[in-house]
Design an enzyme around this catalytic site. Structure first.
Site, short mmCIF file in Angstrom:
data_model
loop_
_atom_site.label_atom_id
_atom_site.label_comp_id
_atom_site.label_asym_id
_atom_site.label_seq_id
_atom_site.Cartn_x
_atom_site.Cartn_y
_atom_site.Cartn_z
N GLU A 1 -17.85 0.37 59.30
CA GLU A 1 -17.53 1.70 58.78
C GLU A 1 -18.39 2.07 57.58
O GLU A 1 -18.69 3.24 57.36
CB GLU A 1 -16.03 1.75 58.40
CG GLU A 1 -15.48 3.15 58.26
CD GLU A 1 -15.31 3.87 59.60
OE1 GLU A 1 -14.51 4.82 59.64
OE2 GLU A 1 -15.95 3.49 60.60
N GLU B 1 -8.90 18.41 62.19
CA GLU B 1 -8.74 17.57 63.38
C GLU B 1 -8.07 18.34 64.51
O GLU B 1 -8.44 18.18 65.68
CB GLU B 1 -7.92 16.32 63.03
CG GLU B 1 -8.57 15.38 62.04
CD GLU B 1 -9.75 14.61 62.63
OE1 GLU B 1 -10.03 14.79 63.83
OE2 GLU B 1 -10.39 13.83 61.90
N ASP C 1 -20.59 15.68 57.18
CA ASP C 1 -21.43 15.53 58.37
C ASP C 1 -21.43 16.74 59.30
O ASP C 1 -22.48 17.35 59.58
CB ASP C 1 -21.04 14.27 59.14
CG ASP C 1 -19.53 14.17 59.38
OD1 ASP C 1 -18.78 15.01 58.83
OD2 ASP C 1 -19.10 13.26 60.10
N GLU D 1 -20.46 8.15 67.41
CA GLU D 1 -21.65 8.81 66.89
C GLU D 1 -22.95 8.10 67.28
O GLU D 1 -23.96 8.76 67.59
CB GLU D 1 -21.56 8.94 65.36
CG GLU D 1 -20.59 9.99 64.87
CD GLU D 1 -19.14 9.53 64.93
OE1 GLU D 1 -18.23 10.37 64.80
OE2 GLU D 1 -18.91 8.32 65.13
#
Length: 1012
Positions: free
Chosen positions: A380, A141, A286, A398
């Site tokens: 989610e 992150e 991902d 996204e």
């Protein structure tokens, strides 16, 4: 005949031509089905400006209420700092006390063309941000959000220097900060495999037992470093960052499953062994696939294109199942590993656009859009039949990212309509006065006090770009590549380094990976592909499998009232049982089979989910300071003492902080629980109103008190034995609508009894409601002795409560009477006698006159009595001192009428008897008067017992009447009665047994003095 044949052939040919023309027109109309509904330029401009306003609503809320904290908490409208808020687990590893949201948002300001604010934000980052902190952060992150944000900010600062002529003062300061951060992240790569640790301490690196023993990381965490690290190397000229990231990517490629070419989700960083072998394109994996392709685009390194093509072929072969993308076992790719999909896979259609594979991108995007329409937001996680699996929605970007790329690739106005619907959902269901709040559950719409940095960095950026004309932007986006966090890195970086050496064997392996012509590097011509024809077969995909049920709910958790019989019946029909615990809390149990119908059972499940979320939201509410109820009483030695009771706050109404306080006299509301309109507003107007917990929501009580004119409210607990010293702080919840402007606080039972005791001693008592911490600080400043604090550390009392207080002394003598009161009211049991030796010859009877008015006769033998003119107090009844009531019978010279408010007597009776019926009608008036008699007899007994002599047995008999006042239904009148007392054996006599072993001294009672 020949002419006929010729004519037939001509007719047949004409028919075939006409049919072909019709079919072609049908196809063309189908292809252009959406074009007829093309969005006007005016509407598109309007949506663009609304998206801009949305960004500034969130950005200003952060800057004005949270900066320099990492994130904004939009419900509490304050900043979220690492280590100061309750831990949320791994999600907090994103925070590092380095103004995360501002760094993440720098390039969004440039995209919107706000160059002045962009320059100001850069200056703030340079001035306020430091990475030299003893804090453990997520390597992944921190890399994509902070390092990527700094690099993008640096690139755009130089870009705008050259093309807009601004920021002449800037000389690469953001790049130097990025370099500093990069070196702080480098120790994470010190592993056997070169795959980085998941976390690192910004100051001490891995010098922590917790970090040194860490073994696992996710595939996406390890494989989403190459863009930022390579950009840092190529901008600074220091290759170490890119080398570390390349090695990590190489190791990940080596441990793929060789037969399926799929990757797992979690691995051991030292051995390279897979810990979790689930393979998909969503959470945990991902952005690894994304960076394989984007590393080729940004760096020009063809090995990454070869790797991506192999992975992509495997995904489309095993994971892609029509429009759905379902996880499989990497070593058994024909076996699904779970039956749900997560929201993070919504990036995949956008990546397919970059790949050039438009058709499956359209299909998957359409499936996701229908899920969004079904549930307002994409949850989610959702099941393969499109039901909600995890209901949370943190405003992820996204889906908007894929929508933007599909629109750029196809020009199909359908995707503008998709964007408009997303915008409307955000405005309607996520917008709050202080930014945009995440949705805790899409089924209930309950908000979460959270606004992640990606809302400004990605979500609102893609929304704005979707409606913006590229020609109107200050940046030429064709010169940049979006990272996974939507940061902009220049495509020119491919020329900033020599081509990475690739061996012959690797080149041959890459070519073999490109053998399938469907997935070669060449992009199809999108002008020959019409997305509408691809979407049409999927039009009813979600509704066909997951049909919409009636959305009308009979009862929401926020509306539930335990005292409402209709609500209780509804929850019972839902299969929900409610149990009351000894401490007053309630426990809800849902049993599907107990529901009246399957539909009721499903509503019960939603009700329970709402109730859980309400409970969690209350526990995660921003720090509401404990409140205090303070008042001054007089001790037995005649000195004033201050009592400060710890009070629970409310999540509604005015919050008292610091020196903020409300001071006033108290009034008791009628009915006591105030679940209906107040019947005595004149008694609480302009005062601090006292009510009792139960039967309806706290906020409803507050609204009624506010309507009646109260300046504050005190809610007393209805569970005996609770106190601030033994119970955790209790905060009263609201219903989501905060229209209360007065402060309301909560007192536990024993603390409320202390307040009631003081109020009965002095009905004119003045009470202060304020912030407890302010009082503590005030007395700490005054250096008060530590023994003035109660043992719980929070309840401050300047004088300990007297152990022989009037309230405590009254409880035991009347306990037996209270235990029998219901039977007394019904007349179904006998009444114990009052022994003359105990009470001083004070027999009593309850009678009814011709007007059915109840009267209590107390017969007292006393030769020195003299009839005095009636004394009626003209001030408010509840303001009369309790001592006047007590001495009305205990002193010889006071034989006039004394007016006592019935509501005051009733409240005191209910406090002691634990009978909170909130009513004063029917038999309760008789019951309250009877109870009052018991107290008066008990209080008078020691006095008369001490004065009586053997020669007084035949003295003149006098009587005192206790009756309901004809002047006011709120009053009970004590006065001289003319009727004879009841005989000892009369059935109408109320004879009470009192404690004979309690002897009270005059000093304790305060009899005959002004101190009582």
């Amino acid at each position: 005949m020949g002419n006929i044949c010729s004519s037939s052939k001509g007719l047949f040919l004409a028919i075939m031509i006409l049919l072909a023309f019709c079919l072609s027109m049908t196809t063309i109309l189908a292809h252009f089905g959406d074009v007829a509904q093309s969005m006007t330029s005016e509407k598109r401009e309007e949506l663009k400006e609304e998206a801009r306003d949305m960004f500034y609503h969130a950005y200003r809320a952060y800057m004005e209420n949270a900066y320099p904290a990492d994130e904004l908490m939009p419900l509490s409208c304050t900043g979220r700092w690492r280590g100061t808020e309750p831990s949320r687990g791994d999600i907090d590893d994103t925070l590092g006390n380095f103004s995360l949201t501002l760094i993440d948002t720098l390039d969004t300001l440039a995209v919107l063309g706000d160059l002045e604010e962009f320059e100001h934000a850069v200056q703030l980052v340079l001035r306020d941000v430091s990475f030299n902190s003893d804090v453990i952060v997520s390597v992944f992150e921190t890399n994509i959000r902070v390092l990527g944000g700094l690099l993008s900010g640096h690139v755009l600062a130089e870009y705008l220097q050259q093309r807009a002529g601004i920021m002449r003062w800037y000389h690469g300061e953001l790049l130097q900060m990025a370099r500093d951060l990069g070196y702080r992240l480098l120790p994470a790569f010190n592993t056997t495999t070169g795959i980085p640790h998941a976390r690192i301490n910004l100051r001490y690196g891995l010098k922590s037992p917790k970090l040194e023993s860490s073994r696992e990381t996710c595939t996406a965490c390890a494989g989403t470093m190459i863009l930022e690290m390579a950009a840092l190397s190529r901008l600074t000229g220091e290759p170490v960052f890119e080398e570390k990231a390349h090695r990590a990517m190489d190791e990940l490629w080596k441990i793929r499953h060789r037969s399926s070419d799929l990757m797992g989700t979690v691995l051991n960083i030292h051995s390279g062994d897979w810990v979790r072998r689930d393979s998909g394109v969503g959470a945990g994996i991902d952005s690894y696939y994304e960076y394989c392709l984007k590393a080729y685009i940004l760096l020009g390194d063809e090995r990454y294109l070869g790797r991506f093509n192999k992975h992509y072929s495997a995904v489309m072969k095993y994971i892609s199942q029509g429009p759905m993308l379902i996880d499989v076992h990497m070593h058994r790719p024909h076996t699904n590993s779970r039956n749900f999909m997560d929201a993070l896979l919504a990036f995949w259609p956008g990546l397919q656009v970059l790949k050039g594979d438009i058709k499956p991108a359209v299909e998957t995007h359409e499936m996701l859009y229908q899920v969004m329409q079904r549930h307002t937001f994409i949850p989610e996680a959702f099941t393969t039949d499109f039901q909600v699996h995890w209901g949370q929605h943190p405003l992820r970007p996204e889906f908007l990212e894929s929508t933007y790329f599909l629109y750029r690739a196809t020009g199909d106005p359908y995707y503008l309509e998709v964007g408009r619907n997303v915008l409307r959902s955000l405005q309607k269901y996520a917008r709050v006065p202080c930014g945009y709040a995440a949705v805790r559950d899409v089924r209930t719409g309950i908000h979460e006090d959270r606004m992640d940095s990606f809302v400004l960095a990605e979500t609102l950026k893609y929304l704005y770009l979707l409606f913006a004309d590229p020609a109107d932007l200050v940046l030429d986006l064709d010169e940049f590549l979006f990272t996974t966090e939507a940061h902009l890195l220049p495509l020119s970086l491919a020329r900033s380094s020599n081509y990475t050496v690739v061996t012959i064997s690797e080149q041959l392996e890459m070519r073999r990976g490109e053998a399938d012509p469907e997935y070669t590097r060449s992009c199809p011509n999108t002008l020959h592909l019409f997305p509408e024809s691809v979407r049409r077969p999927l039009r009813n995909l979600v509704d066909g499998i997951c049909p919409r049920r009636p959305t009308r709910r009979r009862l929401h958790a926020s509306e539930f009232q335990a005292g409402n019989p209709d609500h209780m019946k509804m929850v019972k029909d839902m299969g929900i049982s409610i149990l009351t615990l000894p401490d007053g809390r309630v426990q809800l149990l849902h049993t599907f089979s107990n529901a009246r119908t399957p539909t009721d059972a499903e509503e019960g499940l939603l009700f329970m989910q709402e109730m859980v979320q309400l409970a969690k939201s209350q526990s995660q509410q921003p720090d509401t300071p404990p409140q205090a109820v303070a008042f001054t009483t007089r001790s037995d030695d005649g000195e004033d003492k201050q009592i400060v009771l710890t009070a629970g706050p409310a999540h509604f109404g005015h919050e008292l902080r610091d020196a903020d306080e409300v001071k006033g006299r108290v009034g008791v509301a009628d009915p006591l629980r105030v679940c209906e309109d107040v019947l005595n507003p004149e008694h609480i107007r302009g005062r601090i109103a006292i009510v009792e917990r139960g039967d309806c929501m706290f906020v409803e009580k507050a609204r009624r008190l506010q309507k009646a004119g109260a300046i504050a409210g005190i809610v007393m607990d209805n569970t005996p034995g609770t106190s601030a010293a033994t119970s955790p702080m209790f905060a009263m919840s609201g219903d989501g609508t905060d229209d209360v402007t007065i402060p309301v606080v909560f007192l536990f039972y024993q603390d409320a009894s202390e307040l009631m005791d003081a109020m009965y001693i002095n009905p004119a008592l003045e009470v202060t409601v304020t912030d407890l911490r302010a009082i503590q600080q005030k007395h700490e400043t005054a250096k008060l002795p530590t023994d003035k604090l109660k043992s719980d550390g929070s309840l401050l009392s300047l004088q300990e409560k007297s152990q022989d207080s009037t309230l405590e002394r009254l409880k035991d003598p009347i306990q037996e009477f209270l235990n029998k009161q219901d039977a007394v009211a019904k007349g179904s049991v006998g009444i114990p006698e009052v022994m003359q030796a105990d009470v001083g010859n004070l027999p009593a009877a309850v009678e009814s006159n011709a007007d059915s008015q109840e009267t209590i006769h107390i017969s007292r033998q006393d030769s020195s009595a003299a009839t005095q003119p009636p004394t009626v107090f003209t001030s408010r009844a509840e303001e009369e001192r309790w001592v006047q009531l007590l001495t009305a019978l205990a002193e010889d010279e006071n034989k006039g009428d004394v007016v006592v408010p019935e509501s005051l007597v009733r409240l005191y009776h209910q406090m002691l008897s634990k009978q909170f019926d909130g009513s004063k009608k029917g038999s309760s008036a008789r019951l309250h008067a009877t109870w009052l008699l018991a107290e008066l007899v008990q209080l008078a007994a020691p006095v008369k017992a001490g004065e009586r002599t053997s020669g007084q047995a035949e003295m003149e008999q006098e009587q005192v009447a206790v009756k309901l006042s004809p002047r006011s239904s709120d009053d009970i009148v004590l006065g001289t009665a003319e009727e004879d007392g009841c005989d000892k054996g009369s059935e109408d006599c109320v004879r009470l047994r009192t404690s004979s072993d309690r002897v009270w001294e005059d000093k304790q009672l305060g009899h005959g003095s002004d101190e009582l």
